[in-house]
Design a protein around this motif. Structure first.
Motif, short mmCIF file in Angstrom:
data_model
loop_
_atom_site.label_atom_id
_atom_site.label_comp_id
_atom_site.label_asym_id
_atom_site.label_seq_id
_atom_site.Cartn_x
_atom_site.Cartn_y
_atom_site.Cartn_z
N ARG A 231 0.82 -1.20 0.00
CA ARG A 231 0.00 0.00 0.00
C ARG A 231 0.86 1.25 0.00
O ARG A 231 1.80 1.37 0.78
N VAL A 232 0.54 2.19 -0.88
CA VAL A 232 1.18 3.49 -0.92
C VAL A 232 0.12 4.53 -0.60
O VAL A 232 -0.84 4.69 -1.35
N PRO A 233 0.23 5.25 0.52
CA PRO A 233 -0.87 6.11 0.95
C PRO A 233 -1.00 7.42 0.22
O PRO A 233 -2.07 8.03 0.24
N ASP A 234 0.07 7.89 -0.43
CA ASP A 234 -0.04 9.18 -1.10
C ASP A 234 0.87 9.23 -2.31
O ASP A 234 1.70 8.36 -2.53
N THR A 235 0.68 10.25 -3.12
CA THR A 235 1.47 10.45 -4.32
C THR A 235 1.47 11.93 -4.67
O THR A 235 0.55 12.66 -4.29
N SER A 236 2.50 12.36 -5.37
CA SER A 236 2.57 13.76 -5.78
C SER A 236 2.35 13.94 -7.28
O SER A 236 2.16 15.06 -7.74
N SER A 237 2.36 12.86 -8.04
CA SER A 237 2.28 12.99 -9.50
C SER A 237 0.91 13.45 -9.97
O SER A 237 0.80 14.12 -11.00
N ALA A 238 -0.16 13.14 -9.23
CA ALA A 238 -1.51 13.49 -9.69
C ALA A 238 -1.82 14.96 -9.50
O ALA A 238 -2.62 15.54 -10.25
N THR A 239 -1.21 15.59 -8.49
CA THR A 239 -1.53 17.00 -8.20
C THR A 239 -0.28 17.87 -8.10
O THR A 239 -0.40 19.08 -7.93
N ARG A 240 0.91 17.29 -8.16
CA ARG A 240 2.18 17.98 -7.94
C ARG A 240 2.31 18.51 -6.53
O ARG A 240 3.11 19.40 -6.26
N THR A 241 1.50 18.01 -5.64
CA THR A 241 1.62 18.28 -4.22
C THR A 241 1.57 16.96 -3.48
O THR A 241 1.03 15.98 -3.99
N VAL A 695 -15.69 5.94 -4.85
CA VAL A 695 -15.53 5.90 -3.41
C VAL A 695 -14.19 5.26 -3.09
O VAL A 695 -13.80 4.27 -3.72
N LYS A 696 -13.47 5.86 -2.15
CA LYS A 696 -12.22 5.31 -1.66
C LYS A 696 -12.38 4.99 -0.18
O LYS A 696 -12.97 5.77 0.56
N ALA A 697 -11.83 3.85 0.21
CA ALA A 697 -12.01 3.40 1.60
C ALA A 697 -10.68 2.94 2.16
O ALA A 697 -10.00 2.10 1.56
N ASP A 698 -10.30 3.51 3.30
CA ASP A 698 -9.18 2.98 4.07
C ASP A 698 -9.75 1.92 5.00
O ASP A 698 -10.23 2.22 6.10
N LEU A 699 -9.72 0.67 4.56
CA LEU A 699 -10.32 -0.41 5.34
C LEU A 699 -9.58 -0.59 6.66
O LEU A 699 -10.21 -0.88 7.68
N THR A 700 -8.27 -0.45 6.65
CA THR A 700 -7.45 -0.36 7.85
C THR A 700 -6.36 0.65 7.53
O THR A 700 -6.34 1.24 6.44
N ASP A 701 -5.43 0.85 8.47
CA ASP A 701 -4.33 1.77 8.16
C ASP A 701 -3.35 1.17 7.18
O ASP A 701 -2.43 1.85 6.73
N THR A 706 -10.57 1.17 -3.84
CA THR A 706 -11.19 2.22 -4.64
C THR A 706 -12.21 1.60 -5.59
O THR A 706 -11.93 0.57 -6.22
N LEU A 707 -13.37 2.21 -5.69
CA LEU A 707 -14.40 1.82 -6.64
C LEU A 707 -14.73 3.04 -7.48
O LEU A 707 -15.08 4.10 -6.95
N ALA A 708 -14.62 2.92 -8.82
CA ALA A 708 -14.81 4.07 -9.71
C ALA A 708 -15.77 3.72 -10.83
O ALA A 708 -15.77 2.59 -11.36
N PHE A 709 -16.60 4.71 -11.20
CA PHE A 709 -17.50 4.63 -12.35
C PHE A 709 -17.13 5.80 -13.27
O PHE A 709 -17.03 6.95 -12.81
N ASP A 742 -10.29 -1.69 -7.18
CA ASP A 742 -8.98 -2.20 -6.81
C ASP A 742 -8.82 -2.17 -5.30
O ASP A 742 -9.43 -1.35 -4.61
N ILE A 743 -8.02 -3.08 -4.81
CA ILE A 743 -7.72 -3.18 -3.38
C ILE A 743 -6.26 -3.57 -3.23
O ILE A 743 -5.76 -4.40 -4.00
#
Length: 879
Positions: A231-241, A695-701, A706-709, A742-743
């Motif tokens: 699991r990778v909790p964050d990224t900067s490539s999508a928003t440059r932040t 919808v995105k869900a942090d099922l645990t830490d 993620t479920l997307a339409f 995806d999970i």
């Protein structure tokens, strides 16, 4: 605006960026004074500077957050914690948050019940290469259930110590090693723990440990080297932040290093099979040319390298220097300019580490597959302000296809200079080379369709053993300059250039003759050169308007791509596919084309991430581009020039009814002038529109889903003019609608999973050449991916792990005419590995049940078979 005008702008902007780097380097801000070693060295032998008492002993002020310590105010920068150590001592366990400025940190007590909880504002867990991580230690003491250290949000670290029956006893210290939490065993007196006496390698990529109070020798665990499992909790490539994935109104799939290692993925297409909605396009996955489709649409040129557009990385460049692969679903024109509608693939390279790290790996596999790689990193000076990383690899492999023999080479040096606490410069280069034959597959009649002459062998080679040579090479050089003016203002300048060269001298098969056993062929001598320059400058600012927070990104991007392609071609001798006789083909002699393209783009973009409330976030963005293409046909002495202007908006919203759940919706547009084609540019760019909810869900830490339409529409596609078939008009349209799930992460200690499902309905909705309603080629309606591993956590078999995967792809069309359908298939993979100290040995089995299947099709005459059962053994050593 002509190409020469944009070239002047490009040179001017490059000069400004270069002198900006040099001026910022010359005018450094002095480092702040920190506690001297003479004071810190006696810290644990005398008394604790700061002590976190039990909750019953604390006087609770009338505030929402109780400050437990009185320490110097934090600096204007967010303090980076670059590693976490957990060490058992005679007194209990101490957890060290590694930083040289621990005295600047403040602690907020949020303890409740059996949980000691300490929040540390203005801080983040960041590896030396910039990646986020988390830490967990299970059952370190008999009365302690778990210790965790996580990034609570973009500005806060949370330390949690869970007691078995009551609130744990914790003391706090700081010295030159970092901020120290002393968890005291109930059986001992409360006093500062002693310093650790033993230590593992500083780059041991482990996130769990099992020390107990009864251990004979104290042990130390260091979390510094890789991301947190699957699991990778964050990224900067999508928003440059630096934004948590849960706060981004977009579906993003990250395949981290651990997945790549566990699967022993050696091709980009092997990695991308873990991303739902991504499939192999119209080329063989064995070729270096990685043609992929995202959400039904081609994404060949939609590749990024460290967040910067680099189309050559899809042809050659994936190797041992790649840390992780990110798939950004949907259009990304706001930040990256021209591109496809389906999404982009971002390859993130391994960055230099401040502590010494060395790794050696070698592999042996089926079909004479041999490879080796080294990964070296560490500081170049005593102050650890200059550090390097060097990745190099070489490999050779054959295939089940006759006469197939491929070689791959890579060298990738990187140098980072931490000029000051606020300024950093990274220089990066790489050279990649792949040599070997071209894989054309076999005709549909005799593979997926019946042939009266029989079935064509899957290993049949329809080219020529001595006239099928390709060479793909790329040289990349760039810099990344970052400067933080304050906690709320920072600037970044990135420049990247690459030179890609393709040489191909091949015999290519065409269609079967009327006897359905003899195939026509042509011989081609093809040269292609591509040189690209990309400059991106932007600032990031954090502002507030009343109670509303803003994180602004504003910048400009300038890039230029020069391509030159020429070929000789003529027909050559046909081949009997059932009884081939090789050696009769002749060299190409007739000039076919000689084309030169110059593509330029200047874009200005602005993005605002708005925090309306803690559970409500809005993303607004827009970009204006000026793009042109000059096309020169050197054989016919003709020139064509087209220029287009485009505005690309992006709007998204995230609502979190409870903290682990994020509901999001977004709207965005894309544009593409067709810049990577060999022909003239169309007068108007292709446009794309996307609507997405999810919808995105942090099922645990440690586990997220993620479920997307989505609903995507491409317009302005070329099709024949019904009034004059010799001409084309831009009225073609294609649509893709689908669902993706995806999970990824850790289900239980040692049990990891990455899985997904995609339903993709991609069809032609308007065209004058093709029937409306036809399915887009190589796109299955249903696709499923599952990969899971389990590693034994204790006992004599600790370190032994197992992996199992299944990948399903439904029926697919081989061409847009929908005349041939590729059958569905399920492929299973497996792995077994063992880790002991710094050694790792693994056996990976791909296509476990030796399934016959077809992975893709270039057209009805080139159906690409998948690999049969293959076995790969790998041994690696870190020291």
């Amino acid at each position: 605006m002509k190409p020469k005008q944009l070239s002047k702008i490009f040179l001017l902007a490059s000069s400004v960026s270069f002198w900006g780097v040099m001026s910022a380097t010359a005018q450094e801000i002095p480092k702040q004074e920190v506690q001297s070693k003479s004071v810190a060295s006696g810290l644990r032998n005398s008394k604790s500077i700061r002590e976190i008492r039990q909750i019953s002993e604390i006087e609770h002020p009338q505030t929402s957050a109780q400050m437990l310590v009185q320490s110097p105010a934090p600096s204007s920068d967010i303090v980076q914690i670059t590693g976490v150590k957990a060490t058992s001592t005679e007194k209990g366990v101490e957890v060290i948050l590694q930083t040289s400025i621990g005295a600047q940190l403040q602690i907020t007590n949020r303890s409740t019940g059996n949980n000691f909880i300490a929040d540390i504002p203005n801080s983040q867990l960041r590896l030396p290469n910039g990646d986020a991580f988390t830490f967990r230690s299970e059952k370190p003491l008999a009365e302690i259930t778990e210790i965790t250290v996580i990034n609570l949000d973009a500005n806060t670290i949370r330390v949690t110590v869970t007691g078995e029956a009551g609130l744990p006893t914790v003391e706090l210290f700081d010295d030159d090693t970092g901020l120290v939490f002393g968890v005291v065993s109930a059986a001992t007196a409360m006093q500062p723990p002693e310093k650790p006496t033993t230590q593992t390698k500083p780059e041991e990529p482990t996130a769990q440990q099992e020390p107990t109070a009864q251990q004979d020798e104290p042990i130390e665990l260091v979390v510094t080297g890789e991301q947190d499992g699957y699991r990778v909790p964050d990224t900067s490539s999508a928003t440059r932040t630096d934004t948590p994935l849960r706060d981004i109104p977009q579906s993003i799939q990250v395949i981290p290093q651990q997945v790549i290692k566990d699967q022993q993925a050696t091709r980009l297409t092997d990695v991308l099979k873990n991303a739902p909605g991504v499939v192999v396009g119209s080329r063989s996955p064995r070729d270096p040319l990685n043609i992929i489709k995202i959400r039904g649409f081609d994404a060949f040129s939609d590749t990024l390298l460290n967040g910067i557009q680099d189309s050559s990385i899809s042809s050659v460049g994936f190797g041992s220097n790649i840390e992780r692969v990110e798939v950004l679903k949907g259009p990304a024109s706001v930040l990256f300019g021209q591109g496809g509608l389906g999404g982009k693939v971002n390859l993130v390279t391994k960055q230099p580490l401040r502590d010494p790290f060395y790794s050696v790996e070698t592999s042996v596999g089926s079909y004479n597959s041999y490879s080796g790689a080294i990964d070296l990193s560490g500081p170049l000076n005593d102050s650890k302000t200059v550090f390097y990383r060097l990745n190099a690899s070489a490999g050779t492999n054959e295939s089940f296809i006759d006469f197939y023999d491929q070689q791959q080479y890579l060298i990738a040096p990187t140098l980072s200079w931490q000029i000051s606490d606020r300024t950093k410069l990274t220089l990066e280069a790489s050279y990649s080379l792949v040599e070997g034959p071209y894989d054309f597959g076999i005709p549909a009649q005799g593979s997926v369709l019946p042939n009266p002459n029989g079935k064509i062998p899957r290993n049949r080679f329809l080219s020529e053993p001595n006239l099928n040579d390709t060479s793909n090479g790329a040289l990349r050089i760039g810099y990344n300059f970052e400067h933080r003016f304050s906690e709320n203002w920072q600037a970044r300048s990135v420049f990247q250039t690459y030179s890609f060269r393709l040489r191909r001298n091949i015999v290519a098969p065409f269609g079967l003759q009327d006897d359905l056993r003899t195939i026509d062929r042509g011989v081609e001598d093809f040269d292609y050169d591509e040189n690209a320059y990309n400059l991106d400058n932007y600032v990031v600012a954090k502002l507030t308007t009343g109670s509303i927070k803003h994180e602004l990104v504003a910048g400009f991007n300038l890039n230029q791509t020069d391509t030159n392609s020429k070929a000789l071609f003529n027909r050559t001798t046909p081949l009997d596919v059932f009884n081939p006789v090789y050696g009769t083909a002749t060299q190409a002699t007739v000039p076919d084309f000689d084309i030169k393209n110059t593509i330029q783009q200047l874009g200005f973009y602005l993005q605002d991430q708005i925090t309306v409330a803690e559970n409500l976030k809005v993303l607004l963005g827009g970009r204006f581009d000026i793009a042109n293409q000059e096309f020169q046909d050197l054989l016919n002495q003709t020139t064509d020039f087209e220029q287009a202007e485009a505005f690309s908006p992006r709007v998204g919203i995230v609502y979190q009814p409870i903290k682990p759940i994020s509901l999001y919706a977004s709207y965005s547009r894309s544009f593409s002038q067709g810049q990577y084609t060999l022909g003239a540019a169309p007068p108007e760019p292709e446009r794309g529109t996307q609507y997405e909810i999810g919808v995105k869900a942090d099922l645990t830490d440690r586990l997220a889903a993620t479920l997307a339409f989505y609903d995507l529409t491409r317009t302005n596609l070329p099709t024949s003019d019904p009034n004059d078939p010799r001409l084309t008009i831009l009225v073609g349209e294609q649509r893709s609608r689908g669902i993706e799930f995806d999970i990824s992460g850790e289900i239980l200690p040692g049990w990891n999973i990455i899985a997904g499902y995609a339903y993709t309905d991609a069809v032609i909705t308007e065209d004058n050449d093709l029937p409306v309603g036809n399915q887009l080629n190589n796109v299955p309606r249903h696709a499923l991916n599952l990969w899971t591993t389990y590693e034994i956590q204790s006992g004599s078999l600790k370190g032994l792990g197992f992996g199992l995967g299944a990948f399903y792809y439904g029926d697919r069309q081989a061409d847009l005419d929908n005349t041939v359908e590729l059958p569905s298939y399920v492929r299973a993979d497996a792995a077994i590995y063992y880790k002991l100290d710094n050694y790792r040995a693994a056996i990976n089995i791909k296509n476990l049940f030796d399934t016959d299947y077809f992975v893709s099709a270039q057209n009805v005459n080139r159906i690409i078979p998948g690999d049969p059962l293959t076995i790969q053994g790998t041994i690696s050593w870190q020291f």
